[in-house]
Scaffold this motif. Structure first.
Motif, PDB file in Angstrom:
ATOM      1  N   SER A 159       0.822  -1.198   0.000  1.00  0.00           N
ATOM      2  CA  SER A 159       0.000   0.000   0.000  1.00  0.00           C
ATOM      3  C   SER A 159       0.862   1.256   0.000  1.00  0.00           C
ATOM      4  O   SER A 159       2.077   1.192   0.196  1.00  0.00           O
ATOM      5  CB  SER A 159      -0.919  -0.001   1.220  1.00  0.00           C
ATOM      6  OG  SER A 159      -0.133   0.056   2.410  1.00  0.00           O
ATOM      7  N   TRP A 160       0.208   2.385  -0.181  1.00  0.00           N
ATOM      8  CA  TRP A 160       0.923   3.653  -0.196  1.00  0.00           C
ATOM      9  C   TRP A 160       1.665   3.884   1.126  1.00  0.00           C
ATOM     10  O   TRP A 160       2.797   4.325   1.130  1.00  0.00           O
ATOM     11  CB  TRP A 160      -0.077   4.776  -0.441  1.00  0.00           C
ATOM     12  CG  TRP A 160       0.444   6.153  -0.160  1.00  0.00           C
ATOM     13  CD1 TRP A 160       0.058   6.987   0.849  1.00  0.00           C
ATOM     14  CD2 TRP A 160       1.466   6.842  -0.884  1.00  0.00           C
ATOM     15  NE1 TRP A 160       0.768   8.169   0.787  1.00  0.00           N
ATOM     16  CE2 TRP A 160       1.633   8.105  -0.269  1.00  0.00           C
ATOM     17  CE3 TRP A 160       2.249   6.530  -2.007  1.00  0.00           C
ATOM     18  CZ2 TRP A 160       2.544   9.050  -0.732  1.00  0.00           C
ATOM     19  CZ3 TRP A 160       3.162   7.465  -2.458  1.00  0.00           C
ATOM     20  CH2 TRP A 160       3.300   8.703  -1.822  1.00  0.00           C
ATOM     21  N   SER A 161       1.027   3.598   2.221  1.00  0.00           N
ATOM     22  CA  SER A 161       1.652   3.833   3.517  1.00  0.00           C
ATOM     23  C   SER A 161       2.699   2.782   3.861  1.00  0.00           C
ATOM     24  O   SER A 161       3.533   2.992   4.744  1.00  0.00           O
ATOM     25  CB  SER A 161       0.592   3.837   4.619  1.00  0.00           C
ATOM     26  OG  SER A 161       0.067   2.525   4.795  1.00  0.00           O
ATOM     27  N   GLY A 162       2.632   1.653   3.176  1.00  0.00           N
ATOM     28  CA  GLY A 162       3.511   0.534   3.514  1.00  0.00           C
ATOM     29  C   GLY A 162       2.950  -0.342   4.613  1.00  0.00           C
ATOM     30  O   GLY A 162       3.526  -1.375   4.943  1.00  0.00           O
ATOM     31  N   GLY A 163       1.803   0.060   5.150  1.00  0.00           N
ATOM     32  CA  GLY A 163       1.239  -0.687   6.253  1.00  0.00           C
ATOM     33  C   GLY A 163       0.523  -1.951   5.852  1.00  0.00           C
ATOM     34  O   GLY A 163       0.276  -2.826   6.692  1.00  0.00           O
ATOM     35  N   SER A 164       0.164  -2.066   4.586  1.00  0.00           N
ATOM     36  CA  SER A 164      -0.503  -3.273   4.093  1.00  0.00           C
ATOM     37  C   SER A 164       0.325  -3.904   2.993  1.00  0.00           C
ATOM     38  O   SER A 164       0.729  -3.232   2.049  1.00  0.00           O
ATOM     39  CB  SER A 164      -1.894  -2.927   3.542  1.00  0.00           C
ATOM     40  OG  SER A 164      -2.732  -2.451   4.558  1.00  0.00           O
TER      41      SER A 164
END
Length: 121
Positions: free
Chosen positions: A51-56
């Motif tokens: 994901s964009w945030s890197g969280g997923s």
């Protein structure tokens, strides 16, 4: 967004490589990134997405536990750390992107040119 994949090469089985996917263009907007691969004579195969945030993140079963996808948005770069490589990981690896915070699938709008990974057994 334009994508440039790099980091491929020749490695022995059991070794490691880190691929990079550098983005340019409209990088101020959020975008999800996926990695795919295509071995000679085979269809393109999904590897991982982030994901964009890197969280997923998500991984194909074939690479789960061996590969790690990550990103550094300050550098507009997504990485694919590949450990415990096997001969069957030999392929051309492509990164792809879609604008948005997360995307899971194969219908990406933007694709890089690919980087070749060869694992010798």
């Amino acid at each position: 967004v334009q994508l440039q994949a790099s980091g491929g090469g020749l490695v022995q089985a059991g070794g490691s490589l880190r691929l990079s996917c550098a983005a340019s263009g409209r990088t101020s907007s959020s975008y999800a990134v996926g990695w795919f691969r295509q071995a000679p004579g085979k269809e393109r195969e999904y590897v991982a997405t982030i994901s964009w945030s890197g969280g997923s993140t998500d991984y194909a079963d074939s690479v789960k536990g061996r590969f790690t996808i990550s990103r550094d948005n300050a550098k507009n770069t997504v990485y694919l750390q590949m450990n415990s490589l096997k001969a069957e990981d030999t392929a051309v690896y492509y990164c792809a992107a879609n604008y948005g915070t997360y995307y899971y699938g194969e219908d990406y709008d933007y694709w890089g040119q690919g980087t070749e990974v060869t694992v010798s057994s």
